[in-house]
Scaffold this active site. Structure first.
Site, PDB file in Angstrom:
ATOM      1  N   ASP A  71     111.891  36.805 103.792  1.00 22.11           N
ATOM      2  CA  ASP A  71     113.055  37.103 102.951  1.00 22.11           C
ATOM      3  C   ASP A  71     114.209  37.668 103.774  1.00 22.11           C
ATOM      4  O   ASP A  71     115.380  37.385 103.503  1.00 22.11           O
ATOM      5  CB  ASP A  71     112.665  38.094 101.854  1.00 22.11           C
ATOM      6  CG  ASP A  71     111.772  37.468 100.800  1.00 22.11           C
ATOM      7  OD1 ASP A  71     111.777  36.231 100.674  1.00 22.11           O
ATOM      8  OD2 ASP A  71     111.069  38.219 100.096  1.00 22.11           O
ATOM      9  N   GLY A  72     113.896  38.484 104.776  1.00 23.41           N
ATOM     10  CA  GLY A  72     114.958  39.030 105.620  1.00 23.41           C
ATOM     11  C   GLY A  72     115.708  37.938 106.357  1.00 23.41           C
ATOM     12  O   GLY A  72     116.936  38.014 106.524  1.00 23.41           O
ATOM     13  N   ASN A 145     120.845  41.098  97.649  1.00 24.16           N
ATOM     14  CA  ASN A 145     119.792  41.945  97.087  1.00 24.16           C
ATOM     15  C   ASN A 145     120.314  43.257  96.523  1.00 24.16           C
ATOM     16  O   ASN A 145     120.179  43.527  95.338  1.00 24.16           O
ATOM     17  CB  ASN A 145     118.729  42.242  98.147  1.00 24.16           C
ATOM     18  CG  ASN A 145     117.564  41.279  98.086  1.00 24.16           C
ATOM     19  OD1 ASN A 145     117.565  40.333  97.301  1.00 24.16           O
ATOM     20  ND2 ASN A 145     116.570  41.512  98.918  1.00 24.16           N
ATOM     21  N   ARG A 156     119.638  65.496 104.571  1.00 30.04           N
ATOM     22  CA  ARG A 156     120.122  66.292 103.443  1.00 30.04           C
ATOM     23  C   ARG A 156     120.573  65.349 102.334  1.00 30.04           C
ATOM     24  O   ARG A 156     120.688  64.146 102.530  1.00 30.04           O
ATOM     25  CB  ARG A 156     121.286  67.181 103.857  1.00 30.04           C
ATOM     26  CG  ARG A 156     122.381  66.400 104.583  1.00 30.04           C
ATOM     27  CD  ARG A 156     123.750  66.919 104.291  1.00 30.04           C
ATOM     28  NE  ARG A 156     124.753  66.229 105.076  1.00 30.04           N
ATOM     29  CZ  ARG A 156     125.218  65.027 104.793  1.00 30.04           C
ATOM     30  NH1 ARG A 156     124.728  64.358 103.765  1.00 30.04           N
ATOM     31  NH2 ARG A 156     126.164  64.461 105.523  1.00 30.04           N
ATOM     32  N   ASP A 175     119.290  61.628  97.482  1.00 27.87           N
ATOM     33  CA  ASP A 175     119.313  60.978  98.794  1.00 27.87           C
ATOM     34  C   ASP A 175     120.266  59.795  98.792  1.00 27.87           C
ATOM     35  O   ASP A 175     120.705  59.350  99.854  1.00 27.87           O
ATOM     36  CB  ASP A 175     117.912  60.498  99.170  1.00 27.87           C
ATOM     37  CG  ASP A 175     117.012  61.620  99.666  1.00 27.87           C
ATOM     38  OD1 ASP A 175     117.499  62.764  99.782  1.00 27.87           O
ATOM     39  OD2 ASP A 175     115.826  61.360  99.915  1.00 27.87           O
ATOM     40  N   THR A 186     113.182  43.358  93.016  1.00 27.40           N
ATOM     41  CA  THR A 186     111.819  43.371  93.537  1.00 27.40           C
ATOM     42  C   THR A 186     111.790  43.792  95.005  1.00 27.40           C
ATOM     43  O   THR A 186     110.764  43.620  95.674  1.00 27.40           O
ATOM     44  CB  THR A 186     111.164  41.983  93.385  1.00 27.40           C
ATOM     45  OG1 THR A 186     112.031  40.984  93.930  1.00 27.40           O
ATOM     46  CG2 THR A 186     110.892  41.674  91.922  1.00 27.40           C
ATOM     47  N   ALA A 187     112.893  44.339  95.512  1.00 30.63           N
ATOM     48  CA  ALA A 187     112.961  44.772  96.907  1.00 30.63           C
ATOM     49  C   ALA A 187     112.973  46.304  96.954  1.00 30.63           C
ATOM     50  O   ALA A 187     112.103  46.954  96.393  1.00 30.63           O
ATOM     51  CB  ALA A 187     114.189  44.154  97.571  1.00 30.63           C
TER      52      ALA A 187
END
Length: 290
Positions: A71-72, A145, A156, A175, A186-187
């Site tokens: 996928d990447g 995506n 932090r 975060d 779905t990622a």
């Protein structure tokens, strides 16, 4: 007779398995009378170099692009193609393969069916990403995506003022925030307990990352909405797009996200089923009770 006359090939770099598969695919297409344009990242690979082409040529001439990898790799190919309307077909040599849905062992048989015009089109929305600093655009890209605005390398939290269609939603202390398309649900968003969106759902998922509060929950909004994430106070951050492209944002920067006018088209073999893919990749029970 083939439905396509010119096909582009992309693959994961620095992989012998991918180079081998690309070489086999290249030769097979040439034998079928197809003009092949190979991503110039493979210009040093024997057997592929003579048909390597610059991305500008591929954007202009290719009728379809075949991606060999995971996928990447498909996300990287989509990024290279940018707004060009070139559909993608994925041959999976990666791990999960949510979008690269053809097994290596089935590659040549699937290509025959592609050339016969038996594949179906699946249009996936993309996000247009803009970062404004004092009203001036300093960054722009597309994401298939997700877009993640987070704290970057510092350990932090950051604060983000979140607006949807210019209406204030909340100030998030966390975060970061994931803004995911259905493809991206779905990622990374899935690992942060975000919702899974069927690709046909016209929605965008806002998924907080480790929020400092018990009531910040993922929310799905219409894909026609415009999302703004503003870094407040003295917090800098980083904007990540599909995990492959990033921009270092400063306090006060505004990240604007809208549905792109340039969706990406995936081509699937006749046997493709989104729900079957989820069962396989997410290891859900595959046997219905009678």
């Amino acid at each position: 007779m083939s439905r396509y006359r010119t096909i582009a090939l992309f693959g994961k770099q620095d992989s012998e398995l991918v180079a081998e598969a690309l070489g086999e695919l290249h030769d097979y297409l040439i034998q079928r009378g197809i003009t092949v344009l190979v991503d110039d990242a493979f210009c040093s690979v024997a057997g592929l170099a003579r048909d390597c082409a610059e991305i500008a040529t591929i954007r202009q001439r290719a009728e379809v692009a075949i991606v060999v990898g995971g996928d990447g790799t498909l996300l990287a190919a989509a990024r290279k193609l940018d707004a060009a309307e070139v559909p993608l077909v994925g041959i999976n040599l990666g791990r999960l393969g949510f979008m690269t849905d053809i097994a290596r062992a089935d590659m040549l048989g699937a290509i025959d069916r592609l050339l016969a015009g038996e594949f179906t089109a699946d249009r996936r929305m993309r996000l247009e990403v803009r970062v404004l600093r004092d009203g001036t655009e300093v960054f722009r890209t597309l994401a298939l995506n997700e877009v993640v605005v987070n704290k970057g390398d510092l350990g932090r939290m950051i604060e983000l003022e979140v607006r949807v269609d210019e209406e204030f939603l909340y100030v998030l202390r966390a975060d970061g925030m994931i803004v995911a398309t259905p493809s991206g649900s779905t990622a990374y968003a899935l690992s942060a307990n975000g919702p899974i969106l069927q690709p046909a759902v016209p929605g965008i998922a806002l998924v907080p990352l480790c929020a400092h509060g018990l009531t910040y929950r993922p929310i799905t909004i219409a894909d026609s909405c415009a999302v703004e994430l503003r870094l407040v106070h003295s917090y800098d951050g980083r904007v990540h797009c599909d995990g492959q492209n990033f921009f270092d944002a400063k306090a006060g920067d505004c990240v604007q996200l809208t549905r792109s006018q340039h969706p990406l088209t995936l081509l699937h073999p006749p046997s493709y089923s989104y729900f079957a893919m989820l069962r396989e990749k997410l290891h859900w029970s595959a046997t219905p009770h009678r």
